[in-house]
Structure formats: C-alpha cells, structure tokens
Scaffold this motif. Structure first.
Motif, PDB file in Angstrom:
ATOM      1  N   THR A 149      -0.983  -8.931  -6.585  1.00 15.88           N
ATOM      2  CA  THR A 149       0.050  -8.719  -7.595  1.00 15.88           C
ATOM      3  C   THR A 149       1.404  -8.378  -6.981  1.00 15.88           C
ATOM      4  O   THR A 149       2.350  -8.100  -7.702  1.00 15.88           O
ATOM      5  CB  THR A 149      -0.361  -7.561  -8.517  1.00 15.88           C
ATOM      6  OG1 THR A 149      -0.540  -6.403  -7.724  1.00 15.88           O
ATOM      7  CG2 THR A 149      -1.637  -7.880  -9.253  1.00 15.88           C
ATOM      8  N   ALA A 150       1.496  -8.392  -5.663  1.00 15.04           N
ATOM      9  CA  ALA A 150       2.742  -8.099  -4.952  1.00 15.04           C
ATOM     10  C   ALA A 150       3.234  -6.680  -5.206  1.00 15.04           C
ATOM     11  O   ALA A 150       4.408  -6.389  -5.087  1.00 15.04           O
ATOM     12  CB  ALA A 150       3.835  -9.100  -5.331  1.00 15.04           C
ATOM     13  N   PHE A 151       2.322  -5.753  -5.573  1.00 17.70           N
ATOM     14  CA  PHE A 151       2.680  -4.343  -5.672  1.00 17.70           C
ATOM     15  C   PHE A 151       2.717  -3.759  -4.272  1.00 17.70           C
ATOM     16  O   PHE A 151       1.930  -4.119  -3.410  1.00 17.70           O
ATOM     17  CB  PHE A 151       1.636  -3.568  -6.493  1.00 17.70           C
ATOM     18  CG  PHE A 151       1.798  -3.691  -7.977  1.00 17.70           C
ATOM     19  CD1 PHE A 151       2.994  -4.073  -8.544  1.00 17.70           C
ATOM     20  CD2 PHE A 151       0.726  -3.411  -8.813  1.00 17.70           C
ATOM     21  CE1 PHE A 151       3.138  -4.175  -9.909  1.00 17.70           C
ATOM     22  CE2 PHE A 151       0.857  -3.509 -10.184  1.00 17.70           C
ATOM     23  CZ  PHE A 151       2.064  -3.897 -10.736  1.00 17.70           C
ATOM     24  N   ARG A 152       3.626  -2.821  -4.047  1.00 16.42           N
ATOM     25  CA  ARG A 152       3.632  -2.083  -2.795  1.00 16.42           C
ATOM     26  C   ARG A 152       3.667  -0.600  -3.109  1.00 16.42           C
ATOM     27  O   ARG A 152       4.597  -0.114  -3.743  1.00 16.42           O
ATOM     28  CB  ARG A 152       4.821  -2.460  -1.910  1.00 16.42           C
ATOM     29  CG  ARG A 152       4.861  -1.660  -0.601  1.00 16.42           C
ATOM     30  CD  ARG A 152       5.875  -2.204   0.356  1.00 16.42           C
ATOM     31  NE  ARG A 152       5.468  -3.484   0.897  1.00 16.42           N
ATOM     32  CZ  ARG A 152       4.621  -3.624   1.924  1.00 16.42           C
ATOM     33  NH1 ARG A 152       4.103  -2.560   2.510  1.00 16.42           N
ATOM     34  NH2 ARG A 152       4.296  -4.807   2.371  1.00 16.42           N
ATOM     35  N   LEU A 153       2.621   0.093  -2.672  1.00 18.14           N
ATOM     36  CA  LEU A 153       2.554   1.539  -2.831  1.00 18.14           C
ATOM     37  C   LEU A 153       3.245   2.163  -1.625  1.00 18.14           C
ATOM     38  O   LEU A 153       2.776   2.049  -0.505  1.00 18.14           O
ATOM     39  CB  LEU A 153       1.092   1.984  -2.916  1.00 18.14           C
ATOM     40  CG  LEU A 153       0.275   1.334  -4.046  1.00 18.14           C
ATOM     41  CD1 LEU A 153      -1.193   1.694  -3.908  1.00 18.14           C
ATOM     42  CD2 LEU A 153       0.799   1.773  -5.386  1.00 18.14           C
ATOM     43  N   ASP A 154       4.383   2.824  -1.860  1.00 15.85           N
ATOM     44  CA  ASP A 154       5.213   3.288  -0.759  1.00 15.85           C
ATOM     45  C   ASP A 154       4.637   4.480  -0.023  1.00 15.85           C
ATOM     46  O   ASP A 154       4.931   4.675   1.150  1.00 15.85           O
ATOM     47  CB  ASP A 154       6.605   3.641  -1.279  1.00 15.85           C
ATOM     48  CG  ASP A 154       7.385   2.414  -1.707  1.00 15.85           C
ATOM     49  OD1 ASP A 154       7.180   1.361  -1.091  1.00 15.85           O
ATOM     50  OD2 ASP A 154       8.166   2.509  -2.660  1.00 15.85           O
ATOM     51  N   GLU A 172      -0.814   1.179 -10.505  1.00 13.95           N
ATOM     52  CA  GLU A 172      -0.832   0.766  -9.108  1.00 13.95           C
ATOM     53  C   GLU A 172      -1.959   1.454  -8.349  1.00 13.95           C
ATOM     54  O   GLU A 172      -2.613   0.848  -7.490  1.00 13.95           O
ATOM     55  CB  GLU A 172       0.522   1.071  -8.466  1.00 13.95           C
ATOM     56  CG  GLU A 172       1.662   0.256  -9.070  1.00 13.95           C
ATOM     57  CD  GLU A 172       3.016   0.643  -8.534  1.00 13.95           C
ATOM     58  OE1 GLU A 172       3.082   1.581  -7.694  1.00 13.95           O
ATOM     59  OE2 GLU A 172       4.019   0.027  -8.927  1.00 13.95           O
ATOM     60  N   LEU A 173      -2.193   2.726  -8.671  1.00 14.52           N
ATOM     61  CA  LEU A 173      -3.251   3.484  -8.010  1.00 14.52           C
ATOM     62  C   LEU A 173      -4.618   2.862  -8.272  1.00 14.52           C
ATOM     63  O   LEU A 173      -5.398   2.618  -7.339  1.00 14.52           O
ATOM     64  CB  LEU A 173      -3.202   4.930  -8.515  1.00 14.52           C
ATOM     65  CG  LEU A 173      -4.076   5.997  -7.885  1.00 14.52           C
ATOM     66  CD1 LEU A 173      -3.473   7.375  -8.160  1.00 14.52           C
ATOM     67  CD2 LEU A 173      -5.498   5.976  -8.423  1.00 14.52           C
ATOM     68  N   PHE A 174      -4.894   2.572  -9.530  1.00 16.39           N
ATOM     69  CA  PHE A 174      -6.212   2.025  -9.851  1.00 16.39           C
ATOM     70  C   PHE A 174      -6.348   0.572  -9.417  1.00 16.39           C
ATOM     71  O   PHE A 174      -7.458   0.098  -9.163  1.00 16.39           O
ATOM     72  CB  PHE A 174      -6.506   2.189 -11.342  1.00 16.39           C
ATOM     73  CG  PHE A 174      -6.898   3.602 -11.703  1.00 16.39           C
ATOM     74  CD1 PHE A 174      -8.094   4.133 -11.251  1.00 16.39           C
ATOM     75  CD2 PHE A 174      -6.065   4.396 -12.459  1.00 16.39           C
ATOM     76  CE1 PHE A 174      -8.460   5.432 -11.558  1.00 16.39           C
ATOM     77  CE2 PHE A 174      -6.415   5.703 -12.772  1.00 16.39           C
ATOM     78  CZ  PHE A 174      -7.624   6.224 -12.309  1.00 16.39           C
TER      79      PHE A 174
END
Length: 275
Positions: free
Chosen positions: A42-47, A79-81
C-alpha cells in the motif's frame, strides 16, 4: 518546525530515550533497532518503529504529532495493523504517541477506546513533563523542543553543561551539543548559526581540538550510515566487497560519489572505490 525529524533522529541515535518516554527502562534499547518501515503493498511508510533483535520481543510503534489531526487514531492504527497483517510473526506490540500539549490530542473516539484505555498505547504530552533540570538528560533534550523561547537558551546551556558529566542517554557530548543546537536553530529561525553559537556559548567549545576531532568522527559515521543504507536498498545484504566500499566512501564528500552510488552496478562500485 520539523519536530518529527528531530525526534526520529534522537530515537535512532539514543533509543533509550524512546523507552524512557514509554515509562520503561532505557536498558531495553540494547536489544532494539529504531527505523522506518515500508508496508510495500500500500506504499505506507511507518516512520518510527522500534524493532527487537529477538523474534519473541515486542515491536514498538512511535508517532510524533505536533499539528491538530482528528484522523490521527484512524491513521495510526490502520498503518499499525497493516504492518501486523504483513508481519504475522510479530510476537507483541505497543504504541507511543507524542504531543507537545494535550490540546492536540484527537477527540475521544469509541472506535479506539479499548486500545487507548489499556496498556498497549501510551500518550505523552511534552509540556506536562517535569522541568528540564529535573529530567534525565535524554528527556531534557525532548522537553527542550517545547520549552518557551524566553527560557530555551538558558535551558539549552544547562543541558550542554550537564553533558560534561552525564552519559546516560547513549549519546556523546558532541552529539548532545549538536541536538541542542539543532533544536535552538528551529526555535530561532531569524538568527544566524553564528548568533546561535554565541547564544549557547559554543564558539569557544567548537574551537577546541577535542570537539573538532569528535565532530569529524561523527560526520564520518553519518556518512558511513548513509552509504550503507543506499547500498543495502539496492543490493540487499552487504558482502565484504560492498562493506569495503562503505569504509572507502566514509571520508569522501557526497558530491563525488552520490551519482555513482545510485547508478553504478555492484561490480562497478567495487572497482571504482574498493582500492
């Protein structure tokens, strides 16, 4: 003010500060690596993710929020899950949400009441921490971010002075000075770097041989980390040939090799720099 950048740099350099904010022992940091993690599909980035060295360790998710955002909980937990879905082998998790003041906390949502009321998620309001002089040195750096302008220079000077004798945050004196200076620069954007140094009494310190040697060593370390990150993203795990490239490039200005790092093949890089 890009406060999230300051926090993530602090957590990466001295992860013990993260655990102090969690209300836990900074000693836990010995078994963790703080990094950003991309959720690929999903192209999410958890910083801010504190990853354990052991598979049975707890993964910690951090978020720094200095602007009003009523969708924060929705985004943070989504984003976490999503991370937990893609890494189902995760043993356990906890979260840390950092605000400058309580008024920026999103309004309570019954969608997340159980998560927020339990022990999984800790919310920290920096202006409610104790005075800087009463905090451990690492937390003092964090509190300096929200210190009022009229008292910030004095508090910054005291932190620099404390760094002469306190080493409990995992940062060198030179690194602490750099973080303090960076925070003050963001606070007083109308002042020049020279004026900031004079305000903090750094001009004389920075002219000492000990500081200059430490500064050069720190710059080489950061350069080494940048090169290693780029090479890892392109070629995966670094073999001895690429590790030699990293060491070779630690002393070179970025303009001489950045283009090559991004375009040359593994073999070309080793031939160019591993000499």
């Amino acid at each position: 003010m890009k406060t999230d950048t300051i926090f993530y740099a602090l957590f990466q350099s001295a992860p013990g500060i993260f655990f102090e904010l969690m209300g836990q022992s900074p000693e836990l940091a010995q078994n963790y690596d703080f990094r950003s993690v991309e959720v690929k599909q999903t192209a999410f980035r958890l910083d801010g993710v504190m990853l354990p060295e052991r598979l049975d360790g707890t993964v910690y998710f951090g978020e720094v929020q200095f602007q009003s955002d009523e969708q924060l909980y929705h985004r943070f937990f989504a984003e976490l899950f999503l991370y937990l879905k893609q890494f189902p082998e995760t043993h356990d998790w906890k979260g840390l949400l950092i605000y400058p003041r309580r008024s920026l906390q999103p309004k309570s949502s019954r969608l997340f009441e159980e998560l927020l009321a339990g022990e999984r998620v800790r919310q920290v309001f920096l202006d409610e921490l104790e005075a800087i002089d009463r905090l451990p040195l690492g937390l003092g750096l964090v509190k300096l971010v929200v210190e009022p302008e009229q008292s910030a220079p004095e508090k910054a000077r005291r932190l620099i002075e404390r760094a002469r004798t306190e080493e409990d945050v995992g940062l060198s004196r030179q690194a602490i000075v750099e973080f303090v200076e960076t925070i003050i620069v963001y606070k007083f954007t109308h002042l020049s770097r020279e004026e900031i140094e004079a305000m903090l009494g750094l001009s004389e310190l920075k002219n000492t041989r000990v500081y200059q040697e430490a500064s050069e060593e720190g710059a080489q370390k950061r350069q080494r980390e940048i090169v290693a990150t780029i090479l890892s993203s392109r070629f995966g795990n670094l073999d001895q040939g690429l590790l030699n490239v990293v060491e070779c490039l630690a002393n070179k200005p970025s303009s001489e090799f950045m283009a090559a790092l991004l375009t040359d093949s593994r073999e070309a890089l080793i031939e160019r720099f591993d000499r």
